[in-house]
Design a protein around this motif. Sequence first.
Motif, PDB file in Angstrom:
ATOM      1  N   GLU A 334     -14.216  20.552  -1.693  1.00 16.55           N
ATOM      2  CA  GLU A 334     -13.886  21.382  -0.534  1.00 16.55           C
ATOM      3  C   GLU A 334     -13.286  22.722  -0.943  1.00 16.55           C
ATOM      4  O   GLU A 334     -12.459  22.797  -1.852  1.00 16.55           O
ATOM      5  CB  GLU A 334     -12.892  20.638   0.377  1.00 16.55           C
ATOM      6  CG  GLU A 334     -12.763  21.344   1.706  1.00 16.55           C
ATOM      7  CD  GLU A 334     -11.900  20.585   2.716  1.00 16.55           C
ATOM      8  OE1 GLU A 334     -11.510  21.199   3.700  1.00 16.55           O
ATOM      9  OE2 GLU A 334     -11.630  19.383   2.498  1.00 16.55           O
ATOM     10  N   GLU A 362     -18.095  21.042   0.366  1.00 17.50           N
ATOM     11  CA  GLU A 362     -17.692  20.860   1.757  1.00 17.50           C
ATOM     12  C   GLU A 362     -17.019  22.124   2.257  1.00 17.50           C
ATOM     13  O   GLU A 362     -16.130  22.659   1.604  1.00 17.50           O
ATOM     14  CB  GLU A 362     -16.730  19.676   1.882  1.00 17.50           C
ATOM     15  CG  GLU A 362     -16.395  19.384   3.322  1.00 17.50           C
ATOM     16  CD  GLU A 362     -15.726  18.033   3.518  1.00 17.50           C
ATOM     17  OE1 GLU A 362     -16.232  17.030   2.959  1.00 17.50           O
ATOM     18  OE2 GLU A 362     -14.698  17.991   4.202  1.00 17.50           O
ATOM     19  N   ARG A 364     -15.028  23.520   5.558  1.00 20.49           N
ATOM     20  CA  ARG A 364     -14.388  23.228   6.850  1.00 20.49           C
ATOM     21  C   ARG A 364     -13.614  24.468   7.278  1.00 20.49           C
ATOM     22  O   ARG A 364     -13.481  25.410   6.517  1.00 20.49           O
ATOM     23  CB  ARG A 364     -13.397  22.039   6.729  1.00 20.49           C
ATOM     24  CG  ARG A 364     -13.991  20.747   6.239  1.00 20.49           C
ATOM     25  CD  ARG A 364     -15.134  20.220   7.075  1.00 20.49           C
ATOM     26  NE  ARG A 364     -14.816  19.889   8.445  1.00 20.49           N
ATOM     27  CZ  ARG A 364     -14.693  18.640   8.923  1.00 20.49           C
ATOM     28  NH1 ARG A 364     -14.866  17.610   8.104  1.00 20.49           N
ATOM     29  NH2 ARG A 364     -14.430  18.427  10.191  1.00 20.49           N
ATOM     30  N   ASN A 365     -13.061  24.453   8.482  1.00 20.51           N
ATOM     31  CA  ASN A 365     -12.266  25.590   9.009  1.00 20.51           C
ATOM     32  C   ASN A 365     -13.085  26.874   9.077  1.00 20.51           C
ATOM     33  O   ASN A 365     -12.544  27.965   8.948  1.00 20.51           O
ATOM     34  CB  ASN A 365     -11.020  25.842   8.143  1.00 20.51           C
ATOM     35  CG  ASN A 365     -10.200  24.596   7.967  1.00 20.51           C
ATOM     36  OD1 ASN A 365      -9.713  24.052   8.950  1.00 20.51           O
ATOM     37  ND2 ASN A 365     -10.078  24.106   6.745  1.00 20.51           N
ATOM     38  N   PHE A 394     -20.475  19.528  10.774  1.00 19.39           N
ATOM     39  CA  PHE A 394     -19.215  19.364  11.503  1.00 19.39           C
ATOM     40  C   PHE A 394     -19.081  20.541  12.469  1.00 19.39           C
ATOM     41  O   PHE A 394     -19.715  21.583  12.266  1.00 19.39           O
ATOM     42  CB  PHE A 394     -18.020  19.395  10.539  1.00 19.39           C
ATOM     43  CG  PHE A 394     -18.127  18.426   9.393  1.00 19.39           C
ATOM     44  CD1 PHE A 394     -18.164  17.064   9.609  1.00 19.39           C
ATOM     45  CD2 PHE A 394     -18.184  18.893   8.076  1.00 19.39           C
ATOM     46  CE1 PHE A 394     -18.267  16.176   8.545  1.00 19.39           C
ATOM     47  CE2 PHE A 394     -18.283  18.021   7.004  1.00 19.39           C
ATOM     48  CZ  PHE A 394     -18.325  16.652   7.239  1.00 19.39           C
ATOM     49  N   ASP A 396     -16.831  22.646  12.542  1.00 22.49           N
ATOM     50  CA  ASP A 396     -16.284  23.803  11.823  1.00 22.49           C
ATOM     51  C   ASP A 396     -16.851  23.941  10.412  1.00 22.49           C
ATOM     52  O   ASP A 396     -16.245  24.579   9.558  1.00 22.49           O
ATOM     53  CB  ASP A 396     -14.760  23.702  11.750  1.00 22.49           C
ATOM     54  CG  ASP A 396     -14.303  22.470  10.975  1.00 22.49           C
ATOM     55  OD1 ASP A 396     -15.137  21.554  10.742  1.00 22.49           O
ATOM     56  OD2 ASP A 396     -13.135  22.423  10.566  1.00 22.49           O
TER      57      ASP A 396
END
Length: 457
Positions: A334, A362, A364-365, A394, A396
């Motif tokens: 991530e 990964e 995210r955000n 996802f 995000d």
Amino acid sequence: MSRTNCLEKYGVLEMMLVKTADAMNGEIDLPGDKSISHRAAILASLASGQSEIINYASGADCVSTLESLKRLGVPVRQEGTTVFLHGVGKRGLHKPLEPIDCGNSGTTIRLLAGVLAGQQFDSVLTGDGSLRKRPMTRIIEPLKSMGAAIDGRRRTAPLCIFGERDLKAVSYDLPVASAQVKSCILLAGLNAAGTTKIHEPETVSAVSPSRDHTERMLEYLGADIEEYFVATGSGYRHEVAIDGSSELTGKRIIVPSDISSASFFIVAAVCLKNSRVVIRNVGLNPTRTALVSVLQGFGADIEIRNKKTRNHELIGDLIVCGDRALETGQKKAEIERHLIPNIIDEIPILSVLGTRLPNGLEIRNAEELRVKESDRISSIVENLRKMGAAVEEFPDGFRVGRSELKGADVESSGDHRIAMAFAIAGLLATGETVIRDSSCADISFPGFFDILRKVVN
Ligand code: S3P
């Protein structure tokens, strides 16, 4: 690689056929940085006297900015990639005769909204179908809090801006780390009474979370601007203050090559064994270089040479080799949250790199990706799936596992960074890949496919 043309219902849309490559080798010069070019042209227009902008970005977005400035009465002359621009001063723009078309460019519309909010005339800003879908409440709200009058029923362009309003300085907490919103408020602050202050969301180090080209260019052209970092205990907050009485003076501005355009060649060279690519005079502003540190963290062989500073921006040469295995460096799949705004434009190409990493990647955000030139999370996920990668979506972000890519028919969704990222995916894949509507690469990088053709073997 070879090109085909096909006739589509709405005209001629180019397609690009991409085949597997063994290596990438050569020295490349890339177009000027898009973000810095927009700022150079807009701020030079608001300055007094002549500016010469060298290596102005050649993409359609930066053409939209120059055309918009011409419609506002700014004398602009271009010789190749050098732009000569005669500044008209902060209040010297003219009322445009018709709506200003910002094309596909989010930076043009959001920055010009900040400029026009403080003028003594009415104006309308609009753009193409993609731009007219992008969120504008994020600039309408702060501009209204400064006293601007903007058609408030709308959340998207066209934006009707009513002039003859005296703006007042505000202190504004940015809800998202967005350089476009920050710059819009700073530009409005140039015409506001008092000192406008902007506080960015908290971050972990004393580097602005969003790109800070506007701050650097304002300072270079003589504005009364201050930047500081406030320690919060858990991190830092970047704060910027601009005085509304600031005046700007035209100057010579050298635009570095665009690190976001370089990112496609960097990732390709890192992934293809026996590659060595030298990319000269690339912008190395620390708010834009997380891509390099993330790749180095994964074990990539990237060296920076000949560092220098031009008009308050760091520039250098990148030497990228593909001989070091990416297996060695990766500890976590991530990417850390605080780096997301710094690499936001590089996520499409990083998704392709993810298919080569032992632990995948990964993201995210990164919900901001949903409101870019396309919904980039969907565009990335759909295209990677078509190419046989294991991907999970996802709200995000996404997660992509290490995968062998297979040639496929992929869509650019009219999004320049998706077209270029998946051209690189095609070089790494087995078989043949077709990129539909590949000509949208011209938005930021005309000549991308020509340069690619020269360096792949
Ligand atoms: C840009 C800022 C970023 C970036 C865009 C260019 C700029 O957008 O994604 O390509 O030049 O200020 P946001 O400010 O919306 O994050």
